[in-house]
Design an enzyme around this catalytic site. Sequence first.
Site, PDB file in Angstrom:
ATOM      1  N   THR A 103     -41.311  43.843 -30.934  1.00 45.30           N
ATOM      2  CA  THR A 103     -41.561  45.207 -31.395  1.00 45.30           C
ATOM      3  C   THR A 103     -40.615  45.628 -32.514  1.00 45.30           C
ATOM      4  O   THR A 103     -41.005  46.364 -33.412  1.00 45.30           O
ATOM      5  CB  THR A 103     -41.448  46.198 -30.231  1.00 45.30           C
ATOM      6  OG1 THR A 103     -40.258  45.923 -29.517  1.00 45.30           O
ATOM      7  CG2 THR A 103     -42.611  46.058 -29.294  1.00 45.30           C
ATOM      8  N   THR A 104     -39.379  45.151 -32.445  1.00 37.32           N
ATOM      9  CA  THR A 104     -38.450  45.477 -33.524  1.00 37.32           C
ATOM     10  C   THR A 104     -38.871  44.718 -34.779  1.00 37.32           C
ATOM     11  O   THR A 104     -38.897  45.281 -35.879  1.00 37.32           O
ATOM     12  CB  THR A 104     -37.017  45.069 -33.146  1.00 37.32           C
ATOM     13  OG1 THR A 104     -36.753  45.521 -31.828  1.00 37.32           O
ATOM     14  CG2 THR A 104     -36.018  45.653 -34.097  1.00 37.32           C
ATOM     15  N   ASP A 401     -40.862  42.775 -21.251  1.00 35.38           N
ATOM     16  CA  ASP A 401     -41.007  41.955 -22.463  1.00 35.38           C
ATOM     17  C   ASP A 401     -41.145  40.485 -22.078  1.00 35.38           C
ATOM     18  O   ASP A 401     -42.027  39.780 -22.559  1.00 35.38           O
ATOM     19  CB  ASP A 401     -39.760  42.088 -23.360  1.00 35.38           C
ATOM     20  CG  ASP A 401     -39.800  43.351 -24.205  1.00 35.38           C
ATOM     21  OD1 ASP A 401     -40.588  44.250 -23.865  1.00 35.38           O
ATOM     22  OD2 ASP A 401     -39.042  43.430 -25.191  1.00 35.38           O
TER      23      ASP A 401
HETATM   24  P1  ADP Z   1     -37.997  42.137 -30.899  1.00 37.92           P
HETATM   25  O1  ADP Z   1     -38.158  43.513 -30.346  1.00 37.92           O
HETATM   26  O2  ADP Z   1     -38.620  41.993 -32.238  1.00 37.92           O
HETATM   27  O3  ADP Z   1     -38.394  41.065 -29.935  1.00 37.92           O
HETATM   28  P2  ADP Z   1     -35.320  41.302 -30.391  1.00 37.92           P
HETATM   29  O4  ADP Z   1     -34.139  42.179 -30.452  1.00 37.92           O
HETATM   30  O5  ADP Z   1     -35.815  40.838 -29.067  1.00 37.92           O
HETATM   31  O6  ADP Z   1     -36.457  42.001 -31.181  1.00 37.92           O
HETATM   32  O7  ADP Z   1     -34.982  40.034 -31.264  1.00 37.92           O
HETATM   33  C1  ADP Z   1     -35.882  38.978 -31.423  1.00 37.92           C
HETATM   34  C2  ADP Z   1     -35.384  37.989 -32.450  1.00 37.92           C
HETATM   35  O8  ADP Z   1     -34.202  37.347 -32.009  1.00 37.92           O
HETATM   36  C3  ADP Z   1     -36.441  36.940 -32.642  1.00 37.92           C
HETATM   37  O9  ADP Z   1     -36.615  36.703 -34.017  1.00 37.92           O
HETATM   38  C4  ADP Z   1     -35.836  35.740 -31.929  1.00 37.92           C
HETATM   39  O10 ADP Z   1     -36.285  34.537 -32.490  1.00 37.92           O
HETATM   40  C5  ADP Z   1     -34.373  35.951 -32.154  1.00 37.92           C
HETATM   41  N1  ADP Z   1     -33.558  35.234 -31.180  1.00 37.92           N
HETATM   42  C6  ADP Z   1     -33.610  35.294 -29.836  1.00 37.92           C
HETATM   43  N2  ADP Z   1     -32.714  34.464 -29.261  1.00 37.92           N
HETATM   44  C7  ADP Z   1     -32.056  33.854 -30.280  1.00 37.92           C
HETATM   45  C8  ADP Z   1     -31.002  32.892 -30.341  1.00 37.92           C
HETATM   46  N3  ADP Z   1     -30.433  32.370 -29.257  1.00 37.92           N
HETATM   47  N4  ADP Z   1     -30.583  32.503 -31.564  1.00 37.92           N
HETATM   48  C9  ADP Z   1     -31.141  33.019 -32.665  1.00 37.92           C
HETATM   49  N5  ADP Z   1     -32.128  33.916 -32.670  1.00 37.92           N
HETATM   50  C10 ADP Z   1     -32.590  34.346 -31.503  1.00 37.92           C
HETATM   51 MG    MG Z   2     -37.574  40.667 -28.047  1.00 38.04          MG
END
Ligand code: ADP
Ligand code: MG
Length: 559
Positions: A103-104, A401
């Site tokens: 969502t972000t 989520d």
């Molecule tokens: P959203 O609401 O868009 O899901 P998040 O705050 O959950 O936002 O962030 C998601 C992003 O973080 C994604 O692009 C995901 O690939 C990245 N991400 C999650 N875990 C890791 C990690 N261990 N290392 C790098 N990127 C990560």
């Molecule tokens: Mg997320």
Amino acid sequence: MAGRRPQMPMMQPQVIVLKEGTDTSQGVPQLLSNIAACIAVCDTIRTTLGPRGMDKLIVDSQKRVTISNDGATIMKLLDVVQPAARTLVDIARAQDAEVGDGTTSVVLLAGELLKEVREYIEEGVGAQVVIKGIRTAADLAVSRIRELAVSVDRSDAANFRALLEKCAATSMNSKLIGSQKEFFTKMVVDAVMRLDQEELNEDMIGIKKIPGGAMQDSLLVDGVAFKKSFSYAGFEQQPKAFDAPKIVCLNVELELKAEKDNAEVRVDKVSEYQAVVDAEWKIIFDKLDSIIAAGANVVLSRLPIGDLATQYFADRDIFCAGRVSKDDLDRVCEATGCRVQSTTAGLAAAHLGTCERFEERQVGGQRFNIFRGCPQAKTCTIILRGGAEQFIDEVERSLHDSIMVVRRAVKNQAIVAGGGAIEMELSRHLREAARQIEGKQQLIVSAVARALEVIPRQLCENAGFDTTDFITQLRARHAQDPERFRWHGVGIDEEAVADMYANFVWEPALVKINAITSAAEAACLILSVDETVTSQRSQDPMASSRPAPGHGRGMPMMG
Ligand code: ADP
Ligand code: MG
């Protein structure tokens, strides 16, 4: 603005189409101001992206505090009033409903798309040309994701489970529960695996929150659990546990109604009044007797069960609970194989459900009705514990989520690597594809390619890395050998460019596909608006300070 020049009143009467006081603004300046508003909204949530993202604490007009990292929740609580920027709130919500995660990202992408094409709008490129370019680019990106997505073979159960856990963990990384992700990924995957694998209805996973205890005291019940409902005297004499209970679910009121109902009965003699009361009692006793005759020993009803019925059941060693909410009752039915009965007439043993064990148990400060070991269990319940209420709320949203992500992964079994890797690859692909495109479209497709880099860039920024250096390195690698460096992205733990696929930062391909299509749609929508007409009514300060009941500002939606 030619049409708004003051006219000589004698020569031509002014034509008034809109009510006096209506505000209109038009054309390119309007477009640019809408874009500016959207970028401003994006700027507020940019810092929440990724594992090192920060949370937001939002206090609403009723002084309710929410702490969240979830894009959709934050957007909703921000209470955006600028009409164009509200589109972003809508896409965040749509993404939440459709795929649950990302969502972000979707809001950031939409904002960045607008930012990148802004200069073309300023230079006078027609909005329709830009829109066409964005659409072309989004289509190219989506087909590229489909090409690249890796599918995992379901027949290998252990492998498949590992995949699901990886996806769940990735979505948890960025949340409060990230520190406990092993515990929660197992819980989430167990919960989803318990559902009917064809339907995968996430409503069948109940989430109950009980303040107190530690996060790790949360538990997964392989059946249904819900908070004890309001009860009358006599309840304490009822048995509180059964092995192989016979359960009946009703939508029937088991309460004497004579006094409290509005119905008016005119009687002339006292004895006649007695007759009315007797009839009333007979009705209720008939109902109770038919329930007992059917052999039920756990009686649940959506409607109240009064003190008379409670005592009557207690005397016969039967447990009862009234005012059970619809979704809990539905899940009991699903789990124990009964149906909600809307009448007690003709109730028979065949209408009853059963499970291994029913008990009423104390969890934290509350009592819970728990149905375990359900034969048809296509349902389960997660009981969440934790310190503050806001904290549990955020845990619930994060679990939602993850549940949605796992559900998507079960459905499609196609994944891509996150951490900005897929976005870098798409960006490279679009840049390359743009070379084959002629004219202005080429510029727009390249702009979209640049916009996609916002995800890795923001991940770096939030983690405090040297962003320029990182992105340059990433770009170089992806350009140099797209095959070998395909999944290279921002390695948060390594603090270096790393292979995100090898690091198991996996996300369902659908989350990314949906994010890109929705972001492109939102950007196009905003670009296609060149005039905002605000009627006086909605500008009335009184109107806006009194939100209609039940709108906005409510409790955040799940997730
Ligand atoms: P959203 O609401 O868009 O899901 P998040 O705050 O959950 O936002 O962030 C998601 C992003 O973080 C994604 O692009 C995901 O690939 C990245 N991400 C999650 N875990 C890791 C990690 N261990 N290392 C790098 N990127 C990560
Ligand atoms: Mg997320």
